[in-house]
Design an enzyme around this catalytic site. Structure first.
Site, PDB file in Angstrom:
ATOM      1  N   GLU A  97      40.672  43.255  47.797  1.00  0.00           N
ATOM      2  CA  GLU A  97      41.331  44.255  46.950  1.00  0.00           C
ATOM      3  C   GLU A  97      40.984  45.666  47.410  1.00  0.00           C
ATOM      4  O   GLU A  97      39.809  46.027  47.531  1.00  0.00           O
ATOM      5  CB  GLU A  97      40.935  44.069  45.489  1.00  0.00           C
ATOM      6  CG  GLU A  97      41.659  45.030  44.561  1.00  0.00           C
ATOM      7  CD  GLU A  97      41.429  44.730  43.088  1.00  0.00           C
ATOM      8  OE1 GLU A  97      41.559  45.655  42.279  1.00  0.00           O
ATOM      9  OE2 GLU A  97      41.134  43.567  42.762  1.00  0.00           O
ATOM     10  N   LYS A 290      36.849  42.445  34.275  1.00  0.00           N
ATOM     11  CA  LYS A 290      37.414  42.051  35.570  1.00  0.00           C
ATOM     12  C   LYS A 290      37.001  43.056  36.636  1.00  0.00           C
ATOM     13  O   LYS A 290      36.664  42.683  37.769  1.00  0.00           O
ATOM     14  CB  LYS A 290      38.941  41.968  35.470  1.00  0.00           C
ATOM     15  CG  LYS A 290      39.626  41.463  36.739  1.00  0.00           C
ATOM     16  CD  LYS A 290      39.986  42.574  37.708  1.00  0.00           C
ATOM     17  CE  LYS A 290      40.675  42.021  38.948  1.00  0.00           C
ATOM     18  NZ  LYS A 290      40.927  43.057  39.976  1.00  0.00           N
ATOM     19  N   ASP A 306      28.457  30.762  44.790  1.00  0.00           N
ATOM     20  CA  ASP A 306      29.621  30.194  44.106  1.00  0.00           C
ATOM     21  C   ASP A 306      30.174  31.200  43.095  1.00  0.00           C
ATOM     22  O   ASP A 306      29.676  31.297  41.972  1.00  0.00           O
ATOM     23  CB  ASP A 306      29.219  28.894  43.410  1.00  0.00           C
ATOM     24  CG  ASP A 306      30.399  28.150  42.807  1.00  0.00           C
ATOM     25  OD1 ASP A 306      31.492  28.740  42.683  1.00  0.00           O
ATOM     26  OD2 ASP A 306      30.230  26.969  42.451  1.00  0.00           O
ATOM     27  N   HIS A 403      43.687  54.746  43.210  1.00  0.00           N
ATOM     28  CA  HIS A 403      43.987  53.355  43.519  1.00  0.00           C
ATOM     29  C   HIS A 403      45.189  53.250  44.455  1.00  0.00           C
ATOM     30  O   HIS A 403      45.164  52.507  45.441  1.00  0.00           O
ATOM     31  CB  HIS A 403      44.271  52.609  42.216  1.00  0.00           C
ATOM     32  CG  HIS A 403      44.250  51.125  42.353  1.00  0.00           C
ATOM     33  ND1 HIS A 403      43.118  50.424  42.707  1.00  0.00           N
ATOM     34  CD2 HIS A 403      45.218  50.199  42.203  1.00  0.00           C
ATOM     35  CE1 HIS A 403      43.378  49.135  42.743  1.00  0.00           C
ATOM     36  NE2 HIS A 403      44.652  48.967  42.455  1.00  0.00           N
TER      37      HIS A 403
END
Length: 448
Positions: A97, A290, A306, A403
Protein backbone atom coordinates in the site's frame (compact mmCIF):
# COMPACT_ATOMS: atom_id res chain seq x y z
CA UNK A 1 -19.02 -16.55 -31.73
CA UNK A 2 -17.50 -13.91 -29.42
CA UNK A 3 -14.41 -15.04 -27.49
CA UNK A 4 -16.07 -14.20 -24.15
CA UNK A 5 -18.99 -16.49 -25.00
CA UNK A 6 -16.62 -19.32 -25.97
CA UNK A 7 -14.74 -18.81 -22.69
CA UNK A 8 -17.99 -18.91 -20.69
CA UNK A 9 -19.03 -22.16 -22.44
CA UNK A 10 -15.60 -23.69 -21.73
CA UNK A 11 -15.94 -22.86 -18.03
CA UNK A 12 -19.48 -24.26 -17.94
CA UNK A 13 -18.39 -27.61 -19.37
CA UNK A 14 -15.09 -27.78 -17.44
CA UNK A 15 -14.60 -31.08 -15.61
CA UNK A 16 -13.18 -31.52 -12.08
CA UNK A 17 -9.43 -32.07 -12.07
CA UNK A 18 -7.92 -35.13 -10.39
CA UNK A 19 -4.34 -35.54 -9.20
CA UNK A 20 -3.68 -31.80 -9.48
CA UNK A 21 -1.19 -31.75 -6.60
CA UNK A 22 0.92 -34.40 -8.37
CA UNK A 23 1.36 -32.28 -11.53
CA UNK A 24 4.59 -30.37 -12.05
CA UNK A 25 4.46 -26.60 -11.74
CA UNK A 26 4.52 -26.22 -15.54
CA UNK A 27 1.69 -28.75 -15.88
CA UNK A 28 -0.35 -26.87 -13.28
CA UNK A 29 0.12 -23.68 -15.32
CA UNK A 30 -0.91 -25.53 -18.50
CA UNK A 31 -4.12 -26.62 -16.78
CA UNK A 32 -4.74 -23.15 -15.36
CA UNK A 33 -4.20 -21.31 -18.65
CA UNK A 34 -6.27 -23.83 -20.60
CA UNK A 35 -9.21 -24.03 -18.18
CA UNK A 36 -9.37 -20.54 -16.67
CA UNK A 37 -7.36 -18.10 -18.77
CA UNK A 38 -8.56 -18.91 -22.32
CA UNK A 39 -5.08 -20.12 -23.45
CA UNK A 40 -3.77 -16.60 -22.96
CA UNK A 41 -0.03 -16.56 -23.76
CA UNK A 42 0.46 -13.30 -21.84
CA UNK A 43 -1.01 -14.89 -18.71
CA UNK A 44 1.43 -17.80 -19.00
CA UNK A 45 4.32 -15.37 -19.46
CA UNK A 46 3.26 -13.33 -16.43
CA UNK A 47 3.20 -16.41 -14.23
CA UNK A 48 6.60 -17.69 -15.33
CA UNK A 49 8.41 -14.34 -15.31
CA UNK A 50 7.93 -14.17 -11.53
CA UNK A 51 9.86 -17.41 -11.03
CA UNK A 52 13.24 -16.92 -9.43
CA UNK A 53 16.18 -17.74 -11.70
CA UNK A 54 17.93 -19.45 -8.79
CA UNK A 55 16.25 -22.87 -8.83
CA UNK A 56 17.27 -23.67 -5.26
CA UNK A 57 15.70 -20.45 -4.02
CA UNK A 58 12.60 -21.08 -6.11
CA UNK A 59 12.28 -24.60 -4.70
CA UNK A 60 12.46 -23.10 -1.20
CA UNK A 61 9.58 -20.73 -1.97
CA UNK A 62 7.53 -23.46 -3.61
CA UNK A 63 7.84 -25.44 -0.41
CA UNK A 64 6.18 -22.74 1.69
CA UNK A 65 2.75 -23.65 0.33
CA UNK A 66 0.93 -26.17 -1.88
CA UNK A 67 -0.03 -26.21 -5.58
CA UNK A 68 2.22 -23.22 -6.20
CA UNK A 69 2.48 -21.87 -9.75
CA UNK A 70 4.47 -18.67 -9.19
CA UNK A 71 5.59 -16.08 -6.64
CA UNK A 72 3.61 -13.04 -5.52
CA UNK A 73 5.92 -10.13 -4.72
CA UNK A 74 5.47 -7.50 -2.00
CA UNK A 75 7.75 -4.44 -1.84
CA UNK A 76 10.27 -4.71 1.00
CA UNK A 77 11.02 -1.22 2.32
CA UNK A 78 12.78 0.49 5.20
CA UNK A 79 11.54 3.09 7.68
CA UNK A 80 14.66 4.59 9.32
CA UNK A 81 15.24 6.95 12.25
CA UNK A 82 12.97 5.35 14.84
CA UNK A 83 14.16 6.26 18.32
CA UNK A 84 12.91 3.40 20.49
CA UNK A 85 13.77 3.43 24.19
CA UNK A 86 16.72 5.66 23.41
CA UNK A 87 18.14 3.56 20.55
CA UNK A 88 17.93 4.29 16.82
CA UNK A 89 16.21 1.51 14.87
CA UNK A 90 15.57 0.96 11.16
CA UNK A 91 12.32 -0.94 10.70
CA UNK A 92 11.88 -3.33 7.74
CA UNK A 93 8.35 -3.28 6.28
CA UNK A 94 6.78 -5.51 3.61
CA UNK A 95 3.62 -3.90 2.24
CA UNK A 96 2.10 -3.00 -1.12
CA UNK A 97 0.00 0.00 0.00
CA UNK A 98 1.36 3.38 -1.04
CA UNK A 99 2.28 5.88 1.69
CA UNK A 100 2.57 3.42 4.59
CA UNK A 101 6.37 3.36 4.77
CA UNK A 102 6.54 7.08 4.04
CA UNK A 103 4.02 7.83 6.79
CA UNK A 104 5.90 5.68 9.31
CA UNK A 105 9.17 7.42 8.42
CA UNK A 106 7.51 10.82 8.82
CA UNK A 107 6.25 9.89 12.28
CA UNK A 108 9.71 8.59 13.22
CA UNK A 109 11.27 11.90 12.21
CA UNK A 110 8.66 13.92 14.13
CA UNK A 111 9.19 12.02 17.39
CA UNK A 112 12.97 11.57 17.14
CA UNK A 113 13.53 15.11 18.50
CA UNK A 114 10.68 14.85 21.02
CA UNK A 115 11.89 11.92 23.12
CA UNK A 116 11.13 9.09 20.75
CA UNK A 117 8.98 6.03 21.42
CA UNK A 118 8.83 4.33 24.83
CA UNK A 119 7.85 0.68 25.23
CA UNK A 120 7.02 -1.67 28.10
CA UNK A 121 6.30 -5.41 27.86
CA UNK A 122 3.23 -6.05 30.03
CA UNK A 123 3.11 -9.82 29.54
CA UNK A 124 4.17 -12.64 27.23
CA UNK A 125 1.77 -15.47 28.09
CA UNK A 126 -0.08 -17.36 25.36
CA UNK A 127 -3.13 -19.58 25.62
CA UNK A 128 -4.29 -22.98 24.40
CA UNK A 129 -7.37 -25.00 25.20
CA UNK A 130 -8.68 -28.57 25.16
CA UNK A 131 -12.42 -28.25 24.49
CA UNK A 132 -14.63 -30.79 26.25
CA UNK A 133 -18.27 -31.82 26.51
CA UNK A 134 -19.79 -33.48 29.58
CA UNK A 135 -23.50 -33.63 30.44
CA UNK A 136 -23.27 -34.99 33.97
CA UNK A 137 -22.88 -33.01 37.20
CA UNK A 138 -20.25 -30.26 37.28
CA UNK A 139 -19.13 -31.57 40.67
CA UNK A 140 -18.16 -34.81 38.93
CA UNK A 141 -15.95 -32.93 36.49
CA UNK A 142 -14.33 -31.10 39.40
CA UNK A 143 -13.68 -34.38 41.18
CA UNK A 144 -12.25 -35.93 38.05
CA UNK A 145 -9.92 -32.97 37.46
CA UNK A 146 -8.59 -33.25 41.01
CA UNK A 147 -8.02 -36.96 40.33
CA UNK A 148 -6.27 -36.43 36.97
CA UNK A 149 -4.42 -33.10 37.16
CA UNK A 150 -1.08 -34.38 38.44
CA UNK A 151 -0.82 -37.01 35.69
CA UNK A 152 -2.01 -34.53 33.05
CA UNK A 153 0.94 -32.30 33.91
CA UNK A 154 3.37 -35.19 34.33
CA UNK A 155 2.54 -36.44 30.82
CA UNK A 156 3.95 -33.18 29.44
CA UNK A 157 7.43 -33.48 30.92
CA UNK A 158 9.15 -34.77 27.78
CA UNK A 159 7.39 -32.31 25.45
CA UNK A 160 8.07 -29.48 27.87
CA UNK A 161 11.74 -30.27 28.50
CA UNK A 162 13.47 -28.27 25.74
CA UNK A 163 11.17 -25.27 26.18
CA UNK A 164 11.80 -25.30 29.95
CA UNK A 165 15.55 -25.14 29.29
CA UNK A 166 14.92 -21.84 27.47
CA UNK A 167 12.86 -20.51 30.38
CA UNK A 168 9.47 -21.30 28.91
CA UNK A 169 6.89 -24.06 28.99
CA UNK A 170 3.41 -24.55 30.39
CA UNK A 171 2.67 -22.03 33.15
CA UNK A 172 -0.77 -23.04 34.37
CA UNK A 173 -3.59 -25.50 33.69
CA UNK A 174 -7.19 -25.02 34.83
CA UNK A 175 -10.52 -26.70 34.26
CA UNK A 176 -13.06 -24.04 33.24
CA UNK A 177 -16.82 -24.62 33.52
CA UNK A 178 -18.48 -22.90 30.54
CA UNK A 179 -21.84 -24.67 30.84
CA UNK A 180 -23.66 -21.35 31.35
CA UNK A 181 -22.53 -20.36 27.85
CA UNK A 182 -23.03 -23.72 26.17
CA UNK A 183 -24.71 -26.79 27.64
CA UNK A 184 -22.15 -29.40 28.68
CA UNK A 185 -19.13 -27.30 27.66
CA UNK A 186 -15.88 -27.38 29.66
CA UNK A 187 -12.29 -26.63 28.76
CA UNK A 188 -8.79 -27.29 29.93
CA UNK A 189 -7.36 -23.77 29.77
CA UNK A 190 -3.56 -23.70 29.59
CA UNK A 191 -1.17 -20.75 29.57
CA UNK A 192 2.33 -20.91 28.13
CA UNK A 193 5.61 -19.04 27.88
CA UNK A 194 7.32 -19.77 24.56
CA UNK A 195 10.26 -17.33 24.78
CA UNK A 196 11.58 -16.40 21.30
CA UNK A 197 9.33 -18.85 19.44
CA UNK A 198 5.81 -17.91 18.47
CA UNK A 199 5.09 -21.38 19.84
CA UNK A 200 2.10 -22.60 17.84
CA UNK A 201 3.51 -26.08 17.19
CA UNK A 202 4.74 -26.48 20.77
CA UNK A 203 1.39 -25.39 22.21
CA UNK A 204 -0.66 -27.60 19.89
CA UNK A 205 1.55 -30.62 20.54
CA UNK A 206 1.22 -30.03 24.29
CA UNK A 207 -2.56 -29.71 24.07
CA UNK A 208 -2.92 -32.92 22.08
CA UNK A 209 -0.88 -34.76 24.68
CA UNK A 210 -3.16 -33.33 27.38
CA UNK A 211 -6.17 -34.60 25.42
CA UNK A 212 -4.64 -38.09 25.12
CA UNK A 213 -3.92 -38.27 28.83
CA UNK A 214 -7.36 -36.84 29.63
CA UNK A 215 -9.07 -39.65 27.69
CA UNK A 216 -6.95 -42.28 29.42
CA UNK A 217 -7.65 -40.95 32.92
CA UNK A 218 -11.35 -40.49 32.15
CA UNK A 219 -11.58 -44.19 31.25
CA UNK A 220 -10.10 -45.03 34.69
CA UNK A 221 -12.38 -42.76 36.72
CA UNK A 222 -15.52 -44.33 38.16
CA UNK A 223 -17.18 -41.13 39.41
CA UNK A 224 -19.06 -40.19 36.24
CA UNK A 225 -22.85 -40.66 36.35
CA UNK A 226 -23.11 -39.94 32.64
CA UNK A 227 -20.96 -40.97 29.68
CA UNK A 228 -17.27 -40.04 30.05
CA UNK A 229 -16.35 -36.52 28.92
CA UNK A 230 -15.72 -36.13 25.19
CA UNK A 231 -12.70 -34.30 23.80
CA UNK A 232 -13.99 -32.17 20.92
CA UNK A 233 -10.70 -30.53 19.87
CA UNK A 234 -7.36 -29.23 21.09
CA UNK A 235 -5.96 -25.96 19.70
CA UNK A 236 -4.03 -22.84 20.64
CA UNK A 237 -5.80 -19.46 20.75
CA UNK A 238 -4.71 -16.44 18.75
CA UNK A 239 -6.39 -14.24 21.35
CA UNK A 240 -3.48 -13.19 23.58
CA UNK A 241 -4.64 -10.55 26.08
CA UNK A 242 -1.73 -11.51 28.37
CA UNK A 243 0.92 -11.12 25.63
CA UNK A 244 0.86 -7.34 25.43
CA UNK A 245 3.25 -4.46 24.81
CA UNK A 246 2.59 -0.84 25.70
CA UNK A 247 3.99 1.85 23.39
CA UNK A 248 3.80 5.60 23.90
CA UNK A 249 5.02 9.01 22.83
CA UNK A 250 4.69 12.29 24.71
CA UNK A 251 5.91 15.85 24.68
CA UNK A 252 4.99 19.26 26.02
CA UNK A 253 2.33 21.06 23.96
CA UNK A 254 4.73 23.90 23.11
CA UNK A 255 7.19 21.33 21.65
CA UNK A 256 4.68 20.24 19.02
CA UNK A 257 5.08 23.44 17.03
CA UNK A 258 2.82 24.57 14.19
CA UNK A 259 1.65 21.75 11.91
CA UNK A 260 0.28 22.68 8.49
CA UNK A 261 -0.86 26.04 9.87
CA UNK A 262 -2.38 24.48 13.01
CA UNK A 263 -0.95 25.45 16.41
CA UNK A 264 0.37 22.76 18.72
CA UNK A 265 -2.44 23.36 21.21
CA UNK A 266 -5.13 23.13 18.54
CA UNK A 267 -3.46 20.09 16.97
CA UNK A 268 -3.41 18.25 20.30
CA UNK A 269 -7.05 19.14 21.01
CA UNK A 270 -8.28 17.87 17.63
CA UNK A 271 -6.02 14.81 17.79
CA UNK A 272 -7.44 13.76 21.18
CA UNK A 273 -10.98 14.31 19.89
CA UNK A 274 -10.25 12.16 16.83
CA UNK A 275 -9.09 9.28 19.03
CA UNK A 276 -12.09 9.74 21.35
CA UNK A 277 -14.41 9.47 18.34
CA UNK A 278 -12.74 6.19 17.31
CA UNK A 279 -13.17 4.97 20.88
CA UNK A 280 -16.98 5.36 20.86
CA UNK A 281 -17.86 4.94 17.16
CA UNK A 282 -17.26 1.44 15.70
CA UNK A 283 -17.56 2.61 12.06
CA UNK A 284 -14.63 4.96 12.65
CA UNK A 285 -12.78 2.54 14.95
CA UNK A 286 -12.52 -0.14 12.25
CA UNK A 287 -10.79 2.21 9.79
CA UNK A 288 -8.74 3.77 12.58
CA UNK A 289 -7.44 0.35 13.64
CA UNK A 290 -6.95 -0.77 10.04
CA UNK A 291 -4.44 2.06 9.70
CA UNK A 292 -2.64 0.84 12.81
CA UNK A 293 -2.46 -2.63 11.28
CA UNK A 294 -0.88 -1.18 8.11
CA UNK A 295 2.20 -0.62 10.23
CA UNK A 296 1.98 -3.73 12.38
CA UNK A 297 1.28 -6.14 9.50
CA UNK A 298 4.12 -4.72 7.42
CA UNK A 299 6.64 -5.63 10.14
CA UNK A 300 4.97 -8.96 10.91
CA UNK A 301 5.13 -9.98 7.22
CA UNK A 302 8.70 -8.73 6.76
CA UNK A 303 9.89 -10.83 9.71
CA UNK A 304 8.09 -14.01 8.61
CA UNK A 305 5.44 -13.98 11.33
CA UNK A 306 1.75 -14.83 10.95
CA UNK A 307 -0.08 -11.58 10.19
CA UNK A 308 -3.48 -13.33 10.09
CA UNK A 309 -3.05 -14.57 13.66
CA UNK A 310 -1.91 -11.12 14.78
CA UNK A 311 -4.85 -9.42 13.01
CA UNK A 312 -7.38 -11.77 14.61
CA UNK A 313 -5.92 -11.31 18.08
CA UNK A 314 -5.62 -7.54 17.82
CA UNK A 315 -9.16 -7.00 16.59
CA UNK A 316 -10.57 -9.31 19.28
CA UNK A 317 -8.64 -7.26 21.84
CA UNK A 318 -10.19 -4.08 20.44
CA UNK A 319 -13.64 -5.52 21.24
CA UNK A 320 -12.78 -7.06 24.61
CA UNK A 321 -15.37 -4.98 26.54
CA UNK A 322 -18.18 -5.90 24.13
CA UNK A 323 -17.81 -2.97 21.73
CA UNK A 324 -15.19 -2.56 19.03
CA UNK A 325 -13.00 0.45 19.92
CA UNK A 326 -9.82 2.33 19.06
CA UNK A 327 -6.66 0.53 20.08
CA UNK A 328 -4.92 3.83 20.77
CA UNK A 329 -5.55 6.45 23.46
CA UNK A 330 -4.66 10.14 23.56
CA UNK A 331 -4.89 12.82 26.21
CA UNK A 332 -3.46 16.14 27.34
CA UNK A 333 -2.25 16.13 30.93
CA UNK A 334 -0.33 18.96 32.66
CA UNK A 335 0.29 20.64 29.28
CA UNK A 336 1.73 17.38 27.97
CA UNK A 337 0.41 15.56 24.90
CA UNK A 338 0.36 11.79 25.45
CA UNK A 339 -0.41 9.18 22.79
CA UNK A 340 -0.22 5.46 23.59
CA UNK A 341 -1.56 1.97 22.98
CA UNK A 342 -1.53 -1.58 24.27
CA UNK A 343 -1.10 -4.13 21.47
CA UNK A 344 -1.42 -7.91 21.93
CA UNK A 345 1.37 -9.35 19.77
CA UNK A 346 2.36 -13.02 19.80
CA UNK A 347 5.52 -13.00 17.69
CA UNK A 348 8.56 -15.20 17.23
CA UNK A 349 12.13 -14.77 16.06
CA UNK A 350 13.04 -18.46 15.81
CA UNK A 351 11.32 -21.31 14.00
CA UNK A 352 8.77 -21.26 11.21
CA UNK A 353 9.15 -18.90 8.27
CA UNK A 354 11.44 -16.63 10.28
CA UNK A 355 14.14 -19.29 9.96
CA UNK A 356 13.38 -20.25 6.35
CA UNK A 357 12.61 -17.17 4.28
CA UNK A 358 15.84 -15.40 3.27
CA UNK A 359 14.25 -11.95 3.46
CA UNK A 360 12.72 -12.69 6.86
CA UNK A 361 16.16 -13.66 8.14
CA UNK A 362 17.56 -10.47 6.62
CA UNK A 363 14.79 -8.39 8.25
CA UNK A 364 15.73 -9.82 11.64
CA UNK A 365 19.38 -9.02 10.95
CA UNK A 366 18.38 -5.41 10.17
CA UNK A 367 16.77 -5.39 13.62
CA UNK A 368 20.03 -6.81 15.04
CA UNK A 369 18.58 -10.30 15.66
CA UNK A 370 16.02 -9.27 18.28
CA UNK A 371 14.39 -11.38 20.97
CA UNK A 372 10.66 -11.96 20.59
CA UNK A 373 10.05 -9.27 23.21
CA UNK A 374 12.12 -6.72 21.32
CA UNK A 375 10.32 -7.58 18.09
CA UNK A 376 7.03 -6.99 19.93
CA UNK A 377 8.28 -3.53 20.85
CA UNK A 378 9.41 -2.63 17.34
CA UNK A 379 6.18 -3.88 15.81
CA UNK A 380 4.08 -1.94 18.31
CA UNK A 381 6.05 1.21 17.52
CA UNK A 382 5.28 0.79 13.81
CA UNK A 383 1.57 0.54 14.64
CA UNK A 384 1.52 3.64 16.84
CA UNK A 385 3.61 5.59 14.32
CA UNK A 386 1.21 4.69 11.52
CA UNK A 387 -1.79 5.84 13.55
CA UNK A 388 -0.05 9.07 14.51
CA UNK A 389 0.78 9.82 10.87
CA UNK A 390 -2.80 9.15 9.75
CA UNK A 391 -4.37 11.33 12.45
CA UNK A 392 -1.69 13.99 11.86
CA UNK A 393 -3.06 14.33 8.32
CA UNK A 394 -6.73 13.88 9.17
CA UNK A 395 -6.88 16.72 11.71
CA UNK A 396 -4.86 19.14 9.56
CA UNK A 397 -4.77 18.87 5.74
CA UNK A 398 -6.97 15.80 5.33
CA UNK A 399 -5.91 12.34 4.25
CA UNK A 400 -6.30 12.55 0.49
CA UNK A 401 -3.73 15.20 -0.41
CA UNK A 402 -0.73 13.20 0.75
CA UNK A 403 -2.29 9.82 0.03
CA UNK A 404 -3.09 10.59 -3.60
CA UNK A 405 0.37 12.03 -4.22
CA UNK A 406 1.84 8.74 -3.11
CA UNK A 407 -0.49 7.03 -5.61
CA UNK A 408 0.70 9.33 -8.40
CA UNK A 409 3.38 6.91 -9.62
CA UNK A 410 0.86 4.09 -9.96
CA UNK A 411 -1.67 6.37 -11.62
CA UNK A 412 0.86 7.56 -14.20
CA UNK A 413 1.68 3.95 -14.99
CA UNK A 414 -1.99 3.08 -15.43
CA UNK A 415 -2.70 5.92 -17.87
CA UNK A 416 0.24 4.83 -20.03
CA UNK A 417 2.56 7.81 -19.58
CA UNK A 418 6.11 7.51 -20.92
CA UNK A 419 9.12 8.17 -18.68
CA UNK A 420 9.45 11.71 -20.05
CA UNK A 421 5.73 12.35 -19.59
CA UNK A 422 5.89 10.99 -16.04
CA UNK A 423 8.62 13.49 -15.12
CA UNK A 424 6.62 16.38 -16.57
CA UNK A 425 3.38 15.34 -14.88
CA UNK A 426 5.08 14.81 -11.51
CA UNK A 427 6.29 18.42 -11.69
CA UNK A 428 2.86 19.65 -12.73
CA UNK A 429 1.17 17.90 -9.80
CA UNK A 430 3.83 18.67 -7.20
CA UNK A 431 1.43 21.05 -5.41
CA UNK A 432 -1.89 19.64 -6.64
CA UNK A 433 -3.98 16.60 -5.68
CA UNK A 434 -4.04 14.26 -8.68
CA UNK A 435 -7.01 12.33 -10.03
CA UNK A 436 -7.25 9.97 -13.01
CA UNK A 437 -9.43 12.36 -15.00
CA UNK A 438 -7.14 15.33 -14.38
CA UNK A 439 -4.04 13.29 -15.22
CA UNK A 440 -5.57 12.04 -18.46
CA UNK A 441 -6.45 15.60 -19.49
CA UNK A 442 -2.93 16.79 -18.71
CA UNK A 443 -1.48 13.86 -20.68
CA UNK A 444 -3.65 14.74 -23.70
CA UNK A 445 -2.41 18.35 -23.51
CA UNK A 446 1.21 17.14 -23.41
CA UNK A 447 0.65 14.97 -26.45
CA UNK A 448 -1.26 17.57 -28.48
Amino acid sequence: MHNDCIFAIQLYFMQPVTGFSKLSKSQKIDWLVSNHLNDNATARETLTQYWNEDQKLQDLHDGFSENTVTNYYFPFGLAPNFKIDGQLVTIPMAIEESSVVAAASKAAKFWMDRGGFKTVIKGTKKVGQVHLMYHGLSSEMDAFYAFAKAELLQSLEQINASMKKRGGGIVSLDLIDKTKNLKGYYQLHATFETKDAMGANFINTTLEQLATTFRLKASQFDGFSSDVPEVIMSILSNYVPECVVNVSVSCKIDEIGTINGVTGKEFARKFVQAVDIATVEPYRAVTHNKGIMNGIDAVVIATGNDFRAVEAGVHAYAARDGQYRSLTKARVENDTFIFEADFPLALGTVGGLTSLHPLSKLALQILENPSAEHLMKVTAVAGLAQNFAALHSLVTTGIQAGHMKMHLVNMLEQIGATDVEKDLLRKEYADKTPSFSALRESLLVLRS
